[in-house]
Each structure stands twice: as C-alpha cells, then as structure tokens.
Design a protein around this motif. Structure first.
Motif, PDB file in Angstrom:
ATOM      1  N   THR A  77     -40.496 140.730  29.600  1.00 59.16           N
ATOM      2  CA  THR A  77     -39.815 141.023  28.338  1.00 59.16           C
ATOM      3  C   THR A  77     -39.168 139.791  27.714  1.00 59.16           C
ATOM      4  OG1 THR A  77     -37.898 141.671  29.643  1.00 59.16           O
ATOM      5  CG2 THR A  77     -39.347 143.432  28.895  1.00 59.16           C
ATOM      6  N   ALA A  78     -38.485 138.989  28.556  1.00 61.06           N
ATOM      7  CA  ALA A  78     -37.841 137.784  28.022  1.00 61.06           C
ATOM      8  C   ALA A  78     -38.763 136.589  28.166  1.00 61.06           C
ATOM      9  CB  ALA A  78     -36.528 137.526  28.748  1.00 61.06           C
ATOM     10  N   LEU A  79     -39.594 136.634  29.158  1.00 64.10           N
ATOM     11  CA  LEU A  79     -40.585 135.615  29.514  1.00 64.10           C
ATOM     12  C   LEU A  79     -39.947 134.350  30.078  1.00 64.10           C
ATOM     13  CD1 LEU A  79     -43.647 135.073  29.597  1.00 64.10           C
ATOM     14  CD2 LEU A  79     -43.363 133.796  27.464  1.00 64.10           C
ATOM     15  N   GLY A  80     -38.915 133.839  29.426  1.00 59.73           N
ATOM     16  CA  GLY A  80     -38.341 132.551  29.830  1.00 59.73           C
ATOM     17  C   GLY A  80     -38.629 131.525  28.765  1.00 59.73           C
ATOM     18  N   ASN A  81     -37.746 130.538  28.674  1.00 62.72           N
ATOM     19  CA  ASN A  81     -37.855 129.575  27.593  1.00 62.72           C
ATOM     20  C   ASN A  81     -37.036 128.364  28.002  1.00 62.72           C
ATOM     21  OD1 ASN A  81     -37.746 128.121  25.229  1.00 62.72           O
ATOM     22  ND2 ASN A  81     -37.205 129.875  23.931  1.00 62.72           N
ATOM     23  N   ARG A  82     -37.658 127.183  27.997  1.00 59.92           N
ATOM     24  CA  ARG A  82     -36.890 126.038  28.474  1.00 59.92           C
ATOM     25  C   ARG A  82     -35.991 125.463  27.388  1.00 59.92           C
ATOM     26  NH1 ARG A  82     -39.870 122.193  31.421  1.00 59.92           N
ATOM     27  NH2 ARG A  82     -38.216 120.792  30.799  1.00 59.92           N
ATOM     28  N   PHE A  83     -36.069 126.026  26.200  1.00 54.32           N
ATOM     29  CA  PHE A  83     -35.161 125.590  25.137  1.00 54.32           C
ATOM     30  C   PHE A  83     -34.160 126.682  24.835  1.00 54.32           C
ATOM     31  CE2 PHE A  83     -39.281 123.573  24.543  1.00 54.32           C
ATOM     32  CZ  PHE A  83     -38.905 122.247  24.708  1.00 54.32           C
ATOM     33  N   LEU A  84     -33.106 126.303  24.129  1.00 55.55           N
ATOM     34  CA  LEU A  84     -32.078 127.274  23.784  1.00 55.55           C
ATOM     35  C   LEU A  84     -32.588 128.217  22.695  1.00 55.55           C
ATOM     36  CD1 LEU A  84     -29.082 128.146  24.131  1.00 55.55           C
ATOM     37  CD2 LEU A  84     -28.565 126.633  22.212  1.00 55.55           C
ATOM     38  N   SER A  85     -32.424 129.518  22.917  1.00 57.35           N
ATOM     39  CA  SER A  85     -32.759 130.487  21.879  1.00 57.35           C
ATOM     40  C   SER A  85     -31.567 131.403  21.688  1.00 57.35           C
ATOM     41  CB  SER A  85     -33.987 131.302  22.282  1.00 57.35           C
ATOM     42  OG  SER A  85     -34.065 132.458  21.482  1.00 57.35           O
ATOM     43  N   LEU A  86     -31.202 131.632  20.437  1.00 61.44           N
ATOM     44  CA  LEU A  86     -30.086 132.535  20.152  1.00 61.44           C
ATOM     45  C   LEU A  86     -30.581 133.776  19.437  1.00 61.44           C
ATOM     46  CD1 LEU A  86     -27.433 129.931  18.912  1.00 61.44           C
ATOM     47  CD2 LEU A  86     -27.563 131.041  21.147  1.00 61.44           C
ATOM     48  N   SER A  87     -31.906 133.864  19.291  1.00 60.17           N
ATOM     49  CA  SER A  87     -32.461 134.938  18.488  1.00 60.17           C
ATOM     50  C   SER A  87     -32.619 136.214  19.310  1.00 60.17           C
ATOM     51  CB  SER A  87     -33.816 134.509  17.934  1.00 60.17           C
ATOM     52  OG  SER A  87     -34.475 135.622  17.397  1.00 60.17           O
ATOM     53  N   VAL A  88     -32.283 137.318  18.682  1.00 58.29           N
ATOM     54  CA  VAL A  88     -32.400 138.612  19.365  1.00 58.29           C
ATOM     55  C   VAL A  88     -33.845 139.086  19.386  1.00 58.29           C
ATOM     56  CG1 VAL A  88     -31.752 141.050  19.224  1.00 58.29           C
ATOM     57  CG2 VAL A  88     -30.031 139.284  18.852  1.00 58.29           C
ATOM     58  N   THR A  89     -34.556 138.872  18.280  1.00 62.33           N
ATOM     59  CA  THR A  89     -35.908 139.406  18.203  1.00 62.33           C
ATOM     60  C   THR A  89     -36.968 138.323  18.091  1.00 62.33           C
ATOM     61  OG1 THR A  89     -35.636 139.569  15.813  1.00 62.33           O
ATOM     62  CG2 THR A  89     -35.199 141.560  17.105  1.00 62.33           C
ATOM     63  N   GLY A  90     -36.545 137.066  17.922  1.00 65.40           N
ATOM     64  CA  GLY A  90     -37.460 136.029  17.477  1.00 65.40           C
ATOM     65  C   GLY A  90     -38.346 135.360  18.498  1.00 65.40           C
ATOM     66  N   GLY A  91     -38.322 135.750  19.744  1.00 63.27           N
ATOM     67  CA  GLY A  91     -39.234 135.088  20.668  1.00 63.27           C
ATOM     68  C   GLY A  91     -38.640 134.979  22.049  1.00 63.27           C
ATOM     69  N   PRO A  92     -39.381 134.317  22.951  1.00 61.37           N
ATOM     70  CA  PRO A  92     -38.956 134.248  24.349  1.00 61.37           C
ATOM     71  C   PRO A  92     -37.538 133.686  24.488  1.00 61.37           C
ATOM     72  CG  PRO A  92     -41.155 133.368  24.095  1.00 61.37           C
ATOM     73  CD  PRO A  92     -40.632 133.615  22.721  1.00 61.37           C
ATOM     74  N   ILE A  93     -36.851 134.127  25.499  1.00 63.91           N
ATOM     75  CA  ILE A  93     -35.493 133.671  25.746  1.00 63.91           C
ATOM     76  C   ILE A  93     -35.354 133.498  27.244  1.00 63.91           C
ATOM     77  CG2 ILE A  93     -34.534 135.996  25.925  1.00 63.91           C
ATOM     78  CD1 ILE A  93     -32.074 134.879  24.360  1.00 63.91           C
ATOM     79  N   ASP A  94     -34.471 132.614  27.647  1.00 63.20           N
ATOM     80  CA  ASP A  94     -34.320 132.363  29.075  1.00 63.20           C
ATOM     81  C   ASP A  94     -33.207 133.233  29.651  1.00 63.20           C
ATOM     82  OD1 ASP A  94     -35.786 130.915  30.903  1.00 63.20           O
ATOM     83  OD2 ASP A  94     -34.138 129.527  31.272  1.00 63.20           O
ATOM     84  N   ALA A  95     -33.234 133.373  30.962  1.00 63.56           N
ATOM     85  CA  ALA A  95     -32.152 134.084  31.650  1.00 63.56           C
ATOM     86  C   ALA A  95     -31.938 133.393  32.986  1.00 63.56           C
ATOM     87  CB  ALA A  95     -32.500 135.555  31.867  1.00 63.56           C
ATOM     88  N   LEU A  96     -30.741 133.484  33.494  1.00 56.76           N
ATOM     89  CA  LEU A  96     -30.382 132.773  34.719  1.00 56.76           C
ATOM     90  C   LEU A  96     -31.307 133.152  35.877  1.00 56.76           C
ATOM     91  CD1 LEU A  96     -28.290 130.673  35.079  1.00 56.76           C
ATOM     92  CD2 LEU A  96     -26.653 132.397  35.803  1.00 56.76           C
ATOM     93  N   SER A  97     -31.540 134.457  36.015  1.00 61.95           N
ATOM     94  CA  SER A  97     -32.372 134.889  37.138  1.00 61.95           C
ATOM     95  C   SER A  97     -33.804 134.374  36.993  1.00 61.95           C
ATOM     96  CB  SER A  97     -32.337 136.418  37.247  1.00 61.95           C
ATOM     97  OG  SER A  97     -32.682 136.991  36.006  1.00 61.95           O
ATOM     98  N   LEU A  98     -34.304 134.330  35.743  1.00 58.90           N
ATOM     99  CA  LEU A  98     -35.656 133.814  35.507  1.00 58.90           C
ATOM    100  C   LEU A  98     -35.739 132.328  35.845  1.00 58.90           C
ATOM    101  CD1 LEU A  98     -36.843 135.337  32.116  1.00 58.90           C
ATOM    102  CD2 LEU A  98     -37.875 135.625  34.371  1.00 58.90           C
ATOM    103  N   ARG A  99     -34.703 131.606  35.447  1.00 55.87           N
ATOM    104  CA  ARG A  99     -34.672 130.161  35.695  1.00 55.87           C
ATOM    105  C   ARG A  99     -34.658 129.896  37.198  1.00 55.87           C
ATOM    106  NH1 ARG A  99     -36.525 126.148  33.194  1.00 55.87           N
ATOM    107  NH2 ARG A  99     -36.774 127.893  31.781  1.00 55.87           N
ATOM    108  N   ILE A 100     -33.883 130.689  37.921  1.00 51.60           N
ATOM    109  CA  ILE A 100     -33.841 130.532  39.378  1.00 51.60           C
ATOM    110  C   ILE A 100     -35.231 130.756  39.967  1.00 51.60           C
ATOM    111  CG2 ILE A 100     -32.942 131.540  41.522  1.00 51.60           C
ATOM    112  CD1 ILE A 100     -30.405 132.274  39.853  1.00 51.60           C
ATOM    113  N   TYR A 101     -35.890 131.810  39.467  1.00 46.66           N
ATOM    114  CA  TYR A 101     -37.220 132.137  39.964  1.00 46.66           C
ATOM    115  C   TYR A 101     -38.205 130.990  39.700  1.00 46.66           C
ATOM    116  CZ  TYR A 101     -41.776 134.453  39.947  1.00 46.66           C
ATOM    117  OH  TYR A 101     -43.078 134.766  40.154  1.00 46.66           O
TER     118      TYR A 101
END
Lengths: 279, 291
Positions: free
Chosen positions: A216-240
């Motif tokens: 759903t979030a996919l992950g993103n190595r750049f900062l994203s502040l958009s709610v609907t606009g595309g992939p976003i990172d999350a701490l657990s994803l980054r750890i993975y």
C-alpha cells in the motif's frame, strides 16, 4: 518411607506452581530478550542524523531515516482518524444496541478479523484502493492499518463501555434523556479513559505493522508529505529494506530504527496502562 | 383462606409508628387518581417467558405517598419500573395492561417512553449521581441533555430551586462545582432526588430509596418525602415496613403467587392496612410471620 496423600498433594502443588513460574518467566523473558537485544544492537547507531537526514545512496556512510518517520506519522495519523471513530462506533453498537444474535455475529467477525494475517489485509487494500487510484499512497496504507486497528478498537471499547454501571444509563434514561444522548453524554464520558487506552494500544499495534505497507505504501527513499500522491515511506518498511540488504551501514541504521520503533510502541503501551490504572 | 373476619389489630401491637399528619381516612377514589394521579389497570409484566406481575391494579393518589411493600422478589420494583416505562429498558422485558397518567395511557400507541420519563421521575435504590459531573451539572443534566433550557441564569435558578426542594442546598451551595461523588451517601441520594425534580415531573417514583443509607440519612429522606408530597404524587417501593407505616398515606401489599408472579393482595389507607388488614397474608407479613 510412607508418603501420605497430603505430602503427595503438596509435592504436586509445588511442582505445578514451579512449572507455572517457569512458563511465566519464559513469556516475560522473551520480551526482555527482544528489547535488550534491539537496544544493545541499535543504541550505538542512534544519533541526531537518524531523525533529521534523508537516506543516502547505498554504501555511503551517514544519512538518516527522517522521511520514514514522517511517513509513519502520516500513515498512522490517517489510520487513527479512520480506525478509532469507526472502532468506537462498533464498540458502542456492540455494548449498547446489538441484541444477542447480531452482537455475537459482529463480535465473532471482529475476532476473525483480528486473526486475518496482516499481509492479506495489505493485498485486500491493494486491490481495493491502490489499483483503483492507480498509485501507492499514504491513504491506502492508512486504510490498511485502520482495518487492523478496527477489531482491536471495537472489542476494547465494547469492554470499556460495558464497565460503565447499568445504573448510570438508567439514571439518565429515567430523566427522560434519549438513548443516544445518554450514550454520548453519560456513558462515553464515564468510559473516556478506557476508550483512550484502547485507542493507544491499537495505535501501538498498527505502528509496528510492515506487511500491509508493502502493498500500500510501497516505500520511498525521498520525503513525501502527500496523502494520495504516491509511494510513501514508513519506519517498519525502511527497517525491512535495510535489514534485507547487503550493506553494513544500512544494517546499523535498521537496528537504530528498530530501537526507535520498539521504544515508541513501548512508551505508547506504557502510557495506555498508566492511564487505565489511574481510574 | 377466610377473609371476612377483621383480624385483631396486631400490627399496632407490633409497634408500627404512624407519623402521618394528614392521614387519609377513606380510600382514594378512582376518579381522583384518574384526574391528577396514576391508575394501573390489569398490569402484567414479563422478563422473557417469566411472568413477574399478574393483573396488578393500583391507584396512586395525587399529592399523596403510596407505598408498595412486600417480600423480596414479589415484583415491587418491576411494578414501579412499569410506571415510567423503565421496565422495558431491560432486554426481553415487556408489559401489558394500562397505566394511566392523568387519564392518558402511557402504554398507548404512539406514546414516546422518553416523554413519559420526563413526566414521571425516578429515584433508584443506590444513589447514582453521574460521577463525571459536578453537583451542579448533575442537577442540570436533565435540563441540558433534554435540550430544554439554554440560558445559564435559568439553569442556575432551577438548580437552586431543586436543591432546596431536596433539602440539600445549604449543604452543597459552596461546592456546586465539586464532583458529585465527593458527597456522602445520603447527600448523593438527595442529589438524585434534586436531579429528578429539576425536570419538573408530575410523579416521583422511589425504588427503595433508603436501603443503601444509614438511619440518620434515612430519616432525612423520609422527612423530605413528606415535604415533597405537598407538591408531587409519590410512589415508593420499600421492604422496610416501618418506613411504609411512617411515611405513606396509602399502602399496597404485593405477594408472590405459586408461579412466582407478583400479585397485589391488598391496597388501602396505610393505617387500615397496618391495623385491620383484610387479608390474612397481609397480617402475617406485617406481623413478621414471613417475608
């Protein structure tokens, strides 16, 4: 030597008590081990950069996971906004309105939902939201986490609302106060702290989820502040990502990020417990 | 069972103390109860398939205290809860028959139980002030949550009036904003009475209002009841027979039938019920032979 029945019972009792103690110790010990291990591994790599810097290209030293932390906050925020009200609503329905049969059906469904593997929920939201919207997003991730929070929230708020004595509801009804007003102005305030505790525990549970975010979030190595606009990172994803990669700098950062995540969850849970104890 | 002989006034020998100042001599007329009080006709009530009340008839005389007495489990509380439609709040509970408030059937079609409960207030066995609210907010709760009054000055006036009526004003006027749970048990119960009075009901029901209180607090509430009877129609359930003798104008006696359904076995002016009961079972009950 003659062993009396009394002595035998005493011995059995001592044995069983000992076994229980060992199992209890094991259960708590696992938590202590995990906490200790993550802290020991991660604390060395904890630094300000982790919270303020973006990820750097593979193999380079330095950088941080600020984008992941921001992403996690956004996703969990969305999940809380959706999951908490709906969950409390379901809890109100279960404790105040549902009859025996319908209540049992809803309760059973909620329990089954609690047991659904979170990756399945991820795939579900992928089909429902991501495919339709055409891209991964914080919204999709938030919805997935909200679905995970929902049954926890519903069951815990049901329990908390049930703890409000029946006499309180009767007092309000006997004043000619309508049912919904009674619930809103008498029952919910009386259960306030319990509801908040349930919400915190649900948030803590959702904060650590990884699997549903992959879809759903996919992950993103750049900062994203958009709610609907595309992939976003999350701490657990980054750890993975970091933990499964080959770079030792990333391994260190994964440990540090785990440290942050596990401490956050720990603090939230602790806050929830303290809130509940102060009643 | 022979009923015809009037039994000796054993109850008086038992030492029931009657303190009623304006004791009614005659039974209340149905016309009077129809006009300004409550009339219960052929009331039946069930919890699921279990019948709790059978064919109960009762008159609640206007501006009088009617006491309902009887042994535990005889349906006293069920009866009183039927008088403001609180009975049906319990899952699977239902009732049939007529309960007339000023001549209108509160079980009639299209009658909103919420409206009935505003007209017929209730005080419960255990004091149950709202713990999350202050003393003032508790009394104002009925007004605010019904959306009756908006203006603060109006609320303050009603709160003071109700607390005075409940003989609590002097004790709490300096702690109106303190949590209601800080009051003593007796004060909490009078607070609950004030809360019920604040919505200006026509009838006040009290379901064993003193059973959780100490003797001093009990006497206070009893004095209060006599005071309130000047303005309100009151129905009180009690298993304390002395209390019924002390405060009530009329007494109804209930008993459990063989199938555990509650029945009304006697009803009349309190002095008559306690001194010359018509039913042998009433006499046995009030002289302490059972129950």
């Amino acid at each position: 030597m003659i062993v009396s029945a009394y002595q035998r019972r005493r011995a059995t009792n001592a044995l069983m008590l000992g076994l229980c103690a060992v199992f209890a110790f094991l259960a708590v010990g696992v938590l202590v081990l995990i906490l200790g291990f993550v802290l020991a591994k991660g604390i060395g790599s904890l630094n300000i950069d982790l919270f303020t810097e973006m990820p750097v290209p593979e193999g380079e030293p330095g950088g941080g996971v600020a984008n992941s932390m921001v992403g996690s906050l956004i996703i969990i925020g969305i999940a809380a906004v959706i999951g908490i009200p709906v969950g409390i609503g379901a809890g109100i329905f279960l404790s105040e309105y549902a009859g025996h049969r319908l209540g049992d059906v809803v309760r059973f469904t909620a329990d089954v939902l609690t047991g659904v593997p979170s990756i399945v929920i991820g795939i579900f939201v992928y089909g429902l939201v991501v495919l339709r919207m055409g891209n991964f997003s914080a919204l999709a991730a938030g919805i997935a986490l909200a679905i995970i929070m929902l049954p926890i929230m519903a069951r815990s708020s049901e329990e908390m609302l049930r703890l409000v004595p029946h006499s309180q509801r009767e007092a309000a009804l006997a004043l000619g106060i309508s049912r919904w007003r009674t619930i809103l102005s008498v029952v919910i305030p009386a259960a306030q702290r319990g509801l908040l505790t349930g919400a915190l525990l649900a948030v803590a549970r959702a904060a650590g989820e990884t699997a549903p975010l992959i879809f759903t979030a996919l992950g993103n190595r750049f900062l994203s502040l958009s709610v609907t606009g595309g992939p976003i990172d999350a701490l657990s994803l980054r750890i993975y990502r970091y933990a499964t990669g080959p770079y030792s700098e990333q391994h260190d950062q994964a440990w540090a990020a785990s440290c942050v995540l596990i401490l956050t969850v720990f603090v939230i849970s602790l806050a929830a417990r303290l809130l509940l104890r102060r009643r | 069972m022979t009923v015809d002989s009037r039994h000796q006034p054993e109850a008086a020998i038992m030492g029931y103390e009657m303190r009623i100042e304006h004791e009614p001599q005659a039974p209340v007329s149905e016309a009077e109860a129809l006009a300004a009080g409550m009339v219960v006709r052929e009331l039946n009530a069930w919890y699921g398939s279990c019948q709790a009340l059978r064919d109960v008839n009762l008159l609640a005389a206007p501006k009088r205290i009617t006491a309902v007495i009887g042994p535990s489990g005889c349906g006293k509380s069920t009866l009183i809860r039927c008088l403001n439609r609180m009975h049906e709040v319990v899952p699977e509970a239902r009732a049939s028959g007529q309960v007339l408030l000023r001549g209108e059937d509160i079980y009639g079609p299209g009658v909103d139980p919420v409206v009935v409960r505003r007209r017929v207030g209730m005080v419960f066995q255990k004091p149950n002030p709202f713990p999350t609210m202050s003393v003032l907010d508790n009394v104002a709760a009925g007004l605010r949550l019904n959306g009756f009054l908006v203006r603060r000055s109006q609320i303050a006036g009603t709160v003071e009036k109700s607390l005075r009526q409940a003989a609590l004003w002097d004790e709490v006027k300096d702690k109106l904003n303190r949590p209601a749970t800080e009051l003593s048990g007796g004060q909490q119960q009078r607070l609950c009475i004030a809360r019920a009075l604040a919505v200006e009901p026509e009838v006040v029901l009290m379901d064993e209002p003193c059973s959780a209180l100490d003797p001093v607090a009990t006497l206070k509430i009893e004095d209060l009841m006599r005071e309130l009877a000047k303005e309100y129609t009151i129905v009180i359930v009690t298993h304390n027979m002395q209390q019924a003798a002390r405060v009530s104008d009329y007494t109804a006696v209930m008993m459990m039938a063989e199938d555990r359904a509650g029945e009304m076995i006697e009803y009349g002016p309190t002095r008559q019920v306690f001194t010359t009961p018509e039913e042998k079972r009433t006499e046995d009950y009030i002289t302490g032979r059972f129950g």
